[in-house]
Write a protein that holds these residues in place. Structure first.
Motif, PDB file in Angstrom:
ATOM      1  N   MET A  40      28.245 -92.110 -13.765  1.00  0.00           N
ATOM      2  CA  MET A  40      29.259 -93.088 -13.410  1.00  0.00           C
ATOM      3  C   MET A  40      29.250 -94.266 -14.384  1.00  0.00           C
ATOM      4  SD  MET A  40      29.808 -94.957  -9.728  1.00  0.00           S
ATOM      5  CE  MET A  40      28.211 -95.778  -9.789  1.00  0.00           C
ATOM      6  N   VAL A  41      28.045 -94.776 -14.696  1.00  0.00           N
ATOM      7  CA  VAL A  41      27.943 -95.905 -15.621  1.00  0.00           C
ATOM      8  C   VAL A  41      28.408 -95.496 -17.020  1.00  0.00           C
ATOM      9  CG1 VAL A  41      26.329 -97.462 -16.778  1.00  0.00           C
ATOM     10  CG2 VAL A  41      26.132 -97.062 -14.317  1.00  0.00           C
ATOM     11  N   THR A  42      28.023 -94.300 -17.446  1.00  0.00           N
ATOM     12  CA  THR A  42      28.436 -93.826 -18.774  1.00  0.00           C
ATOM     13  C   THR A  42      29.952 -93.740 -18.884  1.00  0.00           C
ATOM     14  OG1 THR A  42      26.390 -92.575 -19.080  1.00  0.00           O
ATOM     15  CG2 THR A  42      28.289 -91.912 -20.415  1.00  0.00           C
ATOM     16  N   GLU A  43      30.604 -93.225 -17.845  1.00  0.00           N
ATOM     17  CA  GLU A  43      32.061 -93.104 -17.854  1.00  0.00           C
ATOM     18  C   GLU A  43      32.738 -94.471 -17.945  1.00  0.00           C
ATOM     19  OE1 GLU A  43      33.033 -90.944 -14.371  1.00  0.00           O
ATOM     20  OE2 GLU A  43      32.231 -89.039 -15.117  1.00  0.00           O
ATOM     21  N   ARG A  44      32.203 -95.427 -17.207  1.00  0.00           N
ATOM     22  CA  ARG A  44      32.833 -96.742 -17.204  1.00  0.00           C
ATOM     23  C   ARG A  44      32.562 -97.516 -18.496  1.00  0.00           C
ATOM     24  NH1 ARG A  44      33.266 -94.441 -12.999  1.00  0.00           N
ATOM     25  NH2 ARG A  44      34.635 -94.992 -11.289  1.00  0.00           N
ATOM     26  N   LEU A  45      31.392 -97.323 -19.079  1.00  0.00           N
ATOM     27  CA  LEU A  45      31.105 -97.976 -20.352  1.00  0.00           C
ATOM     28  C   LEU A  45      31.920 -97.358 -21.487  1.00  0.00           C
ATOM     29  CD1 LEU A  45      27.254 -98.623 -20.259  1.00  0.00           C
ATOM     30  CD2 LEU A  45      29.131-100.132 -19.606  1.00  0.00           C
ATOM     31  N   ARG A  46      32.238 -96.086 -21.351  1.00  0.00           N
ATOM     32  CA  ARG A  46      33.093 -95.445 -22.351  1.00  0.00           C
ATOM     33  C   ARG A  46      34.488 -96.085 -22.328  1.00  0.00           C
ATOM     34  NH1 ARG A  46      32.688 -90.347 -20.698  1.00  0.00           N
ATOM     35  NH2 ARG A  46      30.794 -90.010 -21.907  1.00  0.00           N
ATOM     36  N   ALA A  47      34.938 -96.438 -21.131  1.00  0.00           N
ATOM     37  CA  ALA A  47      36.251 -97.081 -21.006  1.00  0.00           C
ATOM     38  C   ALA A  47      36.195 -98.568 -21.347  1.00  0.00           C
ATOM     39  CB  ALA A  47      36.786 -96.892 -19.584  1.00  0.00           C
ATOM     40  N   HIS A  48      35.000 -99.173 -21.163  1.00  0.00           N
ATOM     41  CA  HIS A  48      34.840-100.610 -21.431  1.00  0.00           C
ATOM     42  C   HIS A  48      33.574-100.830 -22.265  1.00  0.00           C
ATOM     43  CE1 HIS A  48      37.979-101.543 -18.477  1.00  0.00           C
ATOM     44  NE2 HIS A  48      37.405-100.646 -17.693  1.00  0.00           N
ATOM     45  N   PRO A  49      33.600-100.491 -23.555  1.00  0.00           N
ATOM     46  CA  PRO A  49      32.404-100.561 -24.411  1.00  0.00           C
ATOM     47  C   PRO A  49      31.814-101.962 -24.536  1.00  0.00           C
ATOM     48  CG  PRO A  49      34.383-100.189 -25.718  1.00  0.00           C
ATOM     49  CD  PRO A  49      34.768 -99.980 -24.297  1.00  0.00           C
ATOM     50  N   GLU A  50      32.588-102.994 -24.262  1.00  0.00           N
ATOM     51  CA  GLU A  50      32.057-104.355 -24.357  1.00  0.00           C
ATOM     52  C   GLU A  50      30.976-104.627 -23.311  1.00  0.00           C
ATOM     53  OE1 GLU A  50      35.572-104.521 -21.524  1.00  0.00           O
ATOM     54  OE2 GLU A  50      35.047-103.496 -23.393  1.00  0.00           O
ATOM     55  N   LEU A  51      30.887-103.764 -22.294  1.00  0.00           N
ATOM     56  CA  LEU A  51      29.881-103.943 -21.243  1.00  0.00           C
ATOM     57  C   LEU A  51      28.578-103.198 -21.544  1.00  0.00           C
ATOM     58  CD1 LEU A  51      32.171-103.521 -18.090  1.00  0.00           C
ATOM     59  CD2 LEU A  51      31.480-105.647 -19.212  1.00  0.00           C
ATOM     60  N   ALA A  52      28.526-102.471 -22.636  1.00  0.00           N
ATOM     61  CA  ALA A  52      27.359-101.638 -22.967  1.00  0.00           C
ATOM     62  C   ALA A  52      26.027-102.391 -22.968  1.00  0.00           C
ATOM     63  CB  ALA A  52      27.584-100.951 -24.309  1.00  0.00           C
TER      64      ALA A  52
END
Length: 215
Positions: A40-52
């Motif tokens: 879940m976290v990987t999917e959302r970070l892929r959409a919002h890389p600034e949160l990595a």
């Protein structure tokens, strides 16, 4: 905010319930939640890389939240996060838990709706903006009558040593479990978007009305 059109049936040990197809499951089961959280976290970070840079913080928080939910008896947690064209996301969740209680003498608490209602307190708002709670009964098709509370409530933050609370739209429906003395299936819907309380009450009621015990 309209009611959902497409529904997804979720089945767990002992029950099934339908949630909007656009919702996603927050897995709380010990044997699968870590993998689920990572995905879940990987999917959302892929959409919002600034949160990595905050990845580890998110994973730690979600692991604790999942563990706390499981300890409280949660068997399923479905969540929504939509923008509906606006800048602020509209968020909400529905959890299904198996809970029970006993009297001071150790006897199982009664689970029929009238007995449950007798133990639930109504809360009136004394002024505009105060929290409030109503208590009623509902009839769930194919299941029968159940006790329910709904309102704008101050919910304690789990594990917070300062006793802080979060104000939320909250609906809780207590469904007696057939053949299990003192047990109820608690279907709880919540959202922190207070301005849409009435819409969320409709959504939570619609979802709860699909609850069925598995054969």
């Amino acid at each position: 905010m309209a009611r959902y059109m497409e529904a997804l049936t979720v089945e767990r040990g002992g029950f099934r319930i339908k949630v909007p197809e656009s919702w996603w499951e927050f897995d709380v089961r010990p044997d699968s939640r870590d993998d689920s959280i990572h995905r879940m976290v990987t999917e959302r970070l892929r959409a919002h890389p600034e949160l990595a840079p905050h990845r580890d913080t998110y994973i730690t928080f979600l692991r604790k939240a999942a563990a706390d939910a499981w300890k409280s008896g949660a068997l399923y947690c479905g969540c929504m996060a939509e923008t509906f064209g606006g800048d602020t996301p509209i968020t909400g969740s529905v959890t299904v838990s198996l809970v029970g209680g006993r009297t001071s003498k150790g006897d199982p608490l009664p689970t029929d709706p009238e007995a449950v209602i007798a133990q639930l307190a109504v809360k009136e708002a004394r002024r505009e903006g105060d929290s409030w709670r109503k208590v009623t009964t509902v009839d769930i098709p194919g299941v029968g009558p159940a006790a329910r509370t709904y309102g704008i409530e101050d919910v304690p933050v789990p594990g917070d040593e300062l006793g802080r609370t979060i104000r939320a739209v909250l609906m809780q429906t207590f469904i007696p479990v057939p053949g299990q003395e003192g047990k109820v299936a608690l279907v709880a819907g919540s959202s922190q978007v207070l301005d849409l309380a009435e819409s969320f009450f409709d959504i939570f009621d619609a979802i709860t009305s699909t609850f069925r015990f598995a054969d």
